[in-house]
Write a protein that holds these residues in place. Structure first.
Motif, PDB file in Angstrom:
ATOM      1  N   ALA A 181       0.833  -1.208   0.000  1.00  0.00           N
ATOM      2  CA  ALA A 181       0.000   0.000   0.000  1.00  0.00           C
ATOM      3  C   ALA A 181       0.865   1.253   0.000  1.00  0.00           C
ATOM      4  CB  ALA A 181      -0.934  -0.019   1.213  1.00  0.00           C
ATOM      5  N   ARG A 182       1.926   1.222   0.788  1.00  0.00           N
ATOM      6  CA  ARG A 182       2.798   2.401   0.856  1.00  0.00           C
ATOM      7  C   ARG A 182       3.464   2.678  -0.496  1.00  0.00           C
ATOM      8  NH1 ARG A 182       4.598   0.280   5.853  1.00  0.00           N
ATOM      9  NH2 ARG A 182       6.562  -0.375   4.937  1.00  0.00           N
ATOM     10  N   VAL A 183       3.979   1.634  -1.134  1.00  0.00           N
ATOM     11  CA  VAL A 183       4.671   1.840  -2.410  1.00  0.00           C
ATOM     12  C   VAL A 183       3.688   2.284  -3.486  1.00  0.00           C
ATOM     13  CG1 VAL A 183       5.947   0.707  -4.278  1.00  0.00           C
ATOM     14  CG2 VAL A 183       6.622   0.331  -1.890  1.00  0.00           C
ATOM     15  N   PHE A 184       2.521   1.676  -3.533  1.00  0.00           N
ATOM     16  CA  PHE A 184       1.531   2.111  -4.530  1.00  0.00           C
ATOM     17  C   PHE A 184       1.188   3.596  -4.342  1.00  0.00           C
ATOM     18  CE2 PHE A 184       0.078  -2.338  -5.615  1.00  0.00           C
ATOM     19  CZ  PHE A 184       0.169  -2.204  -6.984  1.00  0.00           C
ATOM     20  N   ALA A 185       0.975   3.985  -3.105  1.00  0.00           N
ATOM     21  CA  ALA A 185       0.575   5.373  -2.847  1.00  0.00           C
ATOM     22  C   ALA A 185       1.693   6.345  -3.210  1.00  0.00           C
ATOM     23  CB  ALA A 185       0.178   5.536  -1.376  1.00  0.00           C
ATOM     24  N   LEU A 186       2.906   5.996  -2.839  1.00  0.00           N
ATOM     25  CA  LEU A 186       4.045   6.860  -3.117  1.00  0.00           C
ATOM     26  C   LEU A 186       4.317   6.915  -4.629  1.00  0.00           C
ATOM     27  CD1 LEU A 186       5.869   8.483  -1.255  1.00  0.00           C
ATOM     28  CD2 LEU A 186       7.408   6.504  -1.097  1.00  0.00           C
ATOM     29  N   ALA A 187       4.203   5.772  -5.282  1.00  0.00           N
ATOM     30  CA  ALA A 187       4.428   5.734  -6.736  1.00  0.00           C
ATOM     31  C   ALA A 187       3.393   6.599  -7.449  1.00  0.00           C
ATOM     32  CB  ALA A 187       4.363   4.291  -7.238  1.00  0.00           C
ATOM     33  N   LYS A 188       2.155   6.496  -6.989  1.00  0.00           N
ATOM     34  CA  LYS A 188       1.088   7.326  -7.565  1.00  0.00           C
ATOM     35  C   LYS A 188       1.440   8.807  -7.428  1.00  0.00           C
ATOM     36  CE  LYS A 188      -3.316   8.415  -8.601  1.00  0.00           C
ATOM     37  NZ  LYS A 188      -3.949   8.098  -9.868  1.00  0.00           N
ATOM     38  N   ALA A 189       1.864   9.180  -6.234  1.00  0.00           N
ATOM     39  CA  ALA A 189       2.171  10.587  -5.975  1.00  0.00           C
ATOM     40  C   ALA A 189       3.327  11.075  -6.838  1.00  0.00           C
ATOM     41  CB  ALA A 189       2.498  10.788  -4.489  1.00  0.00           C
ATOM     42  N   LYS A 190       4.245  10.187  -7.165  1.00  0.00           N
ATOM     43  CA  LYS A 190       5.439  10.594  -7.911  1.00  0.00           C
ATOM     44  C   LYS A 190       5.315  10.288  -9.399  1.00  0.00           C
ATOM     45  CE  LYS A 190       8.466   9.726  -3.928  1.00  0.00           C
ATOM     46  NZ  LYS A 190       9.253  10.947  -3.647  1.00  0.00           N
ATOM     47  N   GLY A 191       4.164   9.778  -9.833  1.00  0.00           N
ATOM     48  CA  GLY A 191       3.985   9.504 -11.255  1.00  0.00           C
ATOM     49  C   GLY A 191       4.774   8.307 -11.756  1.00  0.00           C
ATOM     50  N   VAL A 192       5.011   7.347 -10.877  1.00  0.00           N
ATOM     51  CA  VAL A 192       5.754   6.143 -11.256  1.00  0.00           C
ATOM     52  C   VAL A 192       4.765   5.009 -11.531  1.00  0.00           C
ATOM     53  CG1 VAL A 192       7.398   4.406 -10.434  1.00  0.00           C
ATOM     54  CG2 VAL A 192       7.776   6.838  -9.927  1.00  0.00           C
ATOM     55  N   SER A 193       4.967   4.307 -12.651  1.00  0.00           N
ATOM     56  CA  SER A 193       4.146   3.133 -12.949  1.00  0.00           C
ATOM     57  C   SER A 193       4.555   1.980 -12.042  1.00  0.00           C
ATOM     58  CB  SER A 193       4.339   2.703 -14.404  1.00  0.00           C
ATOM     59  OG  SER A 193       3.748   3.650 -15.270  1.00  0.00           O
ATOM     60  N   VAL A 194       3.595   1.098 -11.743  1.00  0.00           N
ATOM     61  CA  VAL A 194       3.888  -0.050 -10.880  1.00  0.00           C
ATOM     62  C   VAL A 194       3.530  -1.341 -11.603  1.00  0.00           C
ATOM     63  CG1 VAL A 194       3.367  -1.193  -8.693  1.00  0.00           C
ATOM     64  CG2 VAL A 194       3.509   1.296  -8.784  1.00  0.00           C
ATOM     65  N   GLY A 195       4.449  -2.293 -11.549  1.00  0.00           N
ATOM     66  CA  GLY A 195       4.183  -3.620 -12.089  1.00  0.00           C
ATOM     67  C   GLY A 195       4.128  -4.642 -10.975  1.00  0.00           C
ATOM     68  N   ALA A 196       3.278  -5.654 -11.162  1.00  0.00           N
ATOM     69  CA  ALA A 196       3.283  -6.770 -10.210  1.00  0.00           C
ATOM     70  C   ALA A 196       4.553  -7.571 -10.441  1.00  0.00           C
ATOM     71  CB  ALA A 196       2.048  -7.647 -10.416  1.00  0.00           C
ATOM     72  N   HIS A 197       5.185  -7.979  -9.343  1.00  0.00           N
ATOM     73  CA  HIS A 197       6.492  -8.648  -9.412  1.00  0.00           C
ATOM     74  C   HIS A 197       6.375  -9.990  -8.674  1.00  0.00           C
ATOM     75  CE1 HIS A 197      10.765  -8.747  -9.980  1.00  0.00           C
ATOM     76  NE2 HIS A 197      11.087  -8.589  -8.723  1.00  0.00           N
ATOM     77  N   PRO A 198       5.668 -10.933  -9.289  1.00  0.00           N
ATOM     78  CA  PRO A 198       5.404 -12.192  -8.576  1.00  0.00           C
ATOM     79  C   PRO A 198       6.641 -13.077  -8.492  1.00  0.00           C
ATOM     80  CG  PRO A 198       4.544 -12.306 -10.807  1.00  0.00           C
ATOM     81  CD  PRO A 198       5.051 -10.903 -10.612  1.00  0.00           C
ATOM     82  N   GLY A 199       6.727 -13.832  -7.395  1.00  0.00           N
ATOM     83  CA  GLY A 199       7.837 -14.750  -7.178  1.00  0.00           C
ATOM     84  C   GLY A 199       7.351 -16.017  -6.508  1.00  0.00           C
ATOM     85  N   PHE A 200       8.269 -16.899  -6.231  1.00  0.00           N
ATOM     86  CA  PHE A 200       7.895 -18.147  -5.553  1.00  0.00           C
ATOM     87  C   PHE A 200       7.542 -17.866  -4.089  1.00  0.00           C
ATOM     88  CE2 PHE A 200      10.546 -20.875  -8.670  1.00  0.00           C
ATOM     89  CZ  PHE A 200       9.427 -21.083  -9.452  1.00  0.00           C
ATOM     90  N   PRO A 201       6.689 -18.686  -3.509  1.00  0.00           N
ATOM     91  CA  PRO A 201       6.300 -18.491  -2.101  1.00  0.00           C
ATOM     92  C   PRO A 201       7.427 -18.977  -1.195  1.00  0.00           C
ATOM     93  CG  PRO A 201       5.216 -20.435  -2.988  1.00  0.00           C
ATOM     94  CD  PRO A 201       6.001 -19.827  -4.127  1.00  0.00           C
TER      95      PRO A 201
ATOM     96  N   GLY B  33      -3.452 -10.660  -8.943  1.00  0.00           N
ATOM     97  CA  GLY B  33      -4.726 -10.242  -8.364  1.00  0.00           C
ATOM     98  C   GLY B  33      -4.538  -9.485  -7.065  1.00  0.00           C
ATOM     99  N   ALA B  34      -3.679 -10.003  -6.197  1.00  0.00           N
ATOM    100  CA  ALA B  34      -3.429  -9.327  -4.922  1.00  0.00           C
ATOM    101  C   ALA B  34      -2.866  -7.931  -5.167  1.00  0.00           C
ATOM    102  CB  ALA B  34      -2.469 -10.151  -4.070  1.00  0.00           C
ATOM    103  N   ALA B  35      -1.952  -7.813  -6.130  1.00  0.00           N
ATOM    104  CA  ALA B  35      -1.383  -6.497  -6.437  1.00  0.00           C
ATOM    105  C   ALA B  35      -2.471  -5.554  -6.961  1.00  0.00           C
ATOM    106  CB  ALA B  35      -0.257  -6.636  -7.459  1.00  0.00           C
ATOM    107  N   GLN B  36      -3.376  -6.082  -7.778  1.00  0.00           N
ATOM    108  CA  GLN B  36      -4.461  -5.231  -8.273  1.00  0.00           C
ATOM    109  C   GLN B  36      -5.357  -4.767  -7.130  1.00  0.00           C
ATOM    110  OE1 GLN B  36      -6.124  -7.732 -11.416  1.00  0.00           O
ATOM    111  NE2 GLN B  36      -5.142  -6.420 -12.957  1.00  0.00           N
ATOM    112  N   GLY B  37      -5.594  -5.658  -6.174  1.00  0.00           N
ATOM    113  CA  GLY B  37      -6.387  -5.260  -5.009  1.00  0.00           C
ATOM    114  C   GLY B  37      -5.717  -4.130  -4.245  1.00  0.00           C
ATOM    115  N   MET B  38      -4.419  -4.266  -4.020  1.00  0.00           N
ATOM    116  CA  MET B  38      -3.702  -3.222  -3.282  1.00  0.00           C
ATOM    117  C   MET B  38      -3.603  -1.934  -4.101  1.00  0.00           C
ATOM    118  SD  MET B  38      -3.395  -4.693  -0.504  1.00  0.00           S
ATOM    119  CE  MET B  38      -2.756  -3.188   0.246  1.00  0.00           C
TER     120      MET B  38
END
Lengths: 251, 251, 251, 251
Positions: free
Chosen positions: B46-66, B92-97
């Motif tokens: 949530a913090r990174v999404f909000a900060l990226a939004k404020a700074k005009g940075v695009s965000v990609g989901a970065h999935p990895g192994f559990p 999906g989780a990234a889209q939710g956040m």
């Protein structure tokens, strides 16, 4: 006349299983699906979504606390902000798995300790509502008709769906008699089925003393994780249908 | 002329931090955000999404192994079916956040061992592509221009974005020189920056021997988790801008 | 005159680190080692045990709640029975790693929320004591001199070691001023060092108002996870040694 | 004449259960107890130790990979050093829980993928042996009589105990026929029991073609997690006793 029948499903994890998902999906009209934090994993989520789709069963995201060991039943002191984000994460994950399986998330129902806290606390209930609203404001939230969550959901501009429990006794205030008190849990499938029919026909919660508390009833919860879960669910459905009440998803 | 600059961010967990998210979000145009399985949790997401939004940075989901313990760097023998579902869950989780934080997921980039396997294996790459296609077919996938993943992504009808690494040497086949071999990793920020400028201007990967392998270059990856991450990222950006190349998100 | 200096170490997990273990092991005489549930893993445990052995530092098991995400700082409502078993498990695991690394577990100190609960609740403190007694009754337990844990430890027939904190203010009752209240945390390394010297020389906790509360002082805790942890620990040790007070493990 | 009968127990986690521990503890003489990483938690470990103690059943630590989701069945590419430390941690944790419950750890048996790798790889087997030797060199290790682990265990100066499987076919080399091949798993309880009796009386593994490969037989494994686990275990025990062979723990 019609009503929805819901049950918690997909509560396994890896090699572990608790609920008889295939059997219950033949009985219920709505399946509350664990989202991977208190139970569930991407494998079981994909299987339940696909099977539910095939059987015409609606699926709701069933978020809980990140506590696999405690099965989401421990009241962990998360802040309301943390609860918002836990719910948003899980609803999103469920939507991702739904898309993957060709189905969709139709509603949200909180699990275990999170649900209990939301029924008691307007703040917790509001946190859940904010998360759902942010992720998909069209999703209704299953909640007890007379608890804090239904109110907070409505106050947030979302739709609460009034849920009653087939196997639990109610206080005179219309709340669940706490587990552990005598008579709190109804273990006889026939008694549970008879109570459900009486409440649906009366349009009321019937308290332990027999007093009817009028309320909408949008859905009936039958537990999926007890020994006689499948049998109870089957009787409840059969008795409702005997009375001419159809079992239809609310969403 | 323009190019994207991406970095892995949000790779903390609870009290743990690895990446200097706030500093890097002032430099990059795209942030690859861990989704909670190899790193990350709903709070940091949530913090990174909000900060990226404020700074005009695009965000990609970065999935990895559990594999939080292994930071997603262990090649766990998941089946391709399991990989599909792991990726769908995390996107999906990234889209939710993202929805929660008022931003959106603009692309997908696989992490660590999952990425390495996808660059080598058409089957793994196809599994990732199927998952992304199911969840949101509009999302492009970051991948090496000359590996298996770009091909599989294109074959699935999705858009691969060609990515080069600022701090890694390339073989004559245009693949990464494996870590551990001499010269595989470029630790000097100025050298990394100079190489990036040379490759972007040439429109080519420049191999260890100096041979240019012409390719599109859609994005440049600067690592976020090394000691000099922020400094390297800053130099790369400054040198590109000195050459009149703008740093712009690809999606 | 002599006293022990202890610090929480090994609080990383996989790729994550929080404490500068190598630097702190040059300063402290006792290292409280996370046991894998709130932090720590077999890799870091083996490294800290081996390094502590080489430097002559005693190691204590530092059990916490199974809450990696919350770093053991959330008060999870475990029963006292569950707490007993959580502690027994972690002390055993630490003993296994100690044997592996050629060192030994010399004492036990509870972590985070578990420690806070034990200082307040005789029942929680007694649960910890029962677990330690069952696994190895010779192990002393670090505890505040005036809280519930020292009493319960003694009542169980085990040895409490009185611990004071270098960087925390004390109430008039000799308990820690809760974090968040003004002056609760002492951030200046010199002030912390001066306070420690004064308390050790006085054989007393000095409260916020300056009142000395006489008590044994067996060990001084310097936190390992703050920004100035290493510097504070170094000053505390230097000032004590300047006063002719040796830093010696209590066990 | 006597032999040991062992089974994997305690493989639940929190609300999840797989093995019918109480029933199996009435049948077997040795219980392999999951240590919390691939399955098991302090609660179930304490319960199994206490029940085993009451019933006179020996308990072995049953370490596996830290992979609850995969139930320890995924071959995760840990280094041999990491394997050593994973095993030391789990044996120590089991000893802690044994002490807590008033019982003791009598041997070690690797679980799932870790066991399969140890049977094939001298390096993995030696890593396990080093860990056990460091933590408690008196503990024997259960291993196939003709695989890499028995040899490596002996080479390390520890005692291997030769184990045969009641429900698995053997190749002409005396190794398990891989699951998935026809006839690999014997599902008929009577056939399994008859095979066990024949092998114990012959002092030999009997291969798929009927060839006896002479070997010591120290213990017979009956699986605890299959549908007919309890019934098979009961038949095996009854048939052995019918032949005058006593069921006695080897350690």
């Amino acid at each position: 006349m019609q009503v929805d029948l819901n049950s918690d499903l997909g509560e396994g994890f890896g090699a572990y299983a608790i609920t008889d998902d295939a059997a219950l999906l033949d009985i219920v009209s709505s399946a509350n699906l664990a989202c991977g934090l208190h139970a569930g994993d991407p494998e079981i989520m994909a299987r339940v979504f696909a099977l539910a789709k095939a059987k015409g069963v609606s699926v709701g995201a069933h978020p809980g606390f990140p506590d696999l060991w405690g099965f989401g039943r421990r009241r962990i002191p998360f802040t309301t902000g943390e609860i918002e984000r836990l719910v948003a994460y899980q609803v999103g994950a469920a939507q991702g798995m739904a898309a993957y399986a060709g189905h969709r998330v139709s509603y949200v129902k909180a699990h275990g300790a999170l649900s209990n806290m939301a029924e008691e606390s307007a703040e917790v209930a509001a946190a859940i509502a904010r998360a759902v609203k942010a992720v998909d404001a069209r999703l209704p939230i299953l909640a007890g008709p007379l608890g804090a969550q239904a109110q907070a959901t409505r106050a947030a501009g979302l739709t609460p769906i009034a849920e009653i429990f087939a196997d639990r006794a109610y206080t005179e205030a219309g709340l669940l008699v706490p587990r552990g008190q005598p008579g709190a849990v109804i273990t006889d499938p026939d008694e549970a089925a008879a109570r459900v029919v009486a409440m649906v026909k009366a349009g009321a919660i019937i308290t332990a003393s027999g007093t009817p508390l009028p309320t909408e009833i949008g859905s009936i919860c039958v537990h999926g994780d007890s020994a006689h879960a499948v049998e109870t669910a089957r009787r409840v459905r059969a008795r409702l249908e005997d009375e001419g009440i159809s079992i239809v998803p609310f969403a």
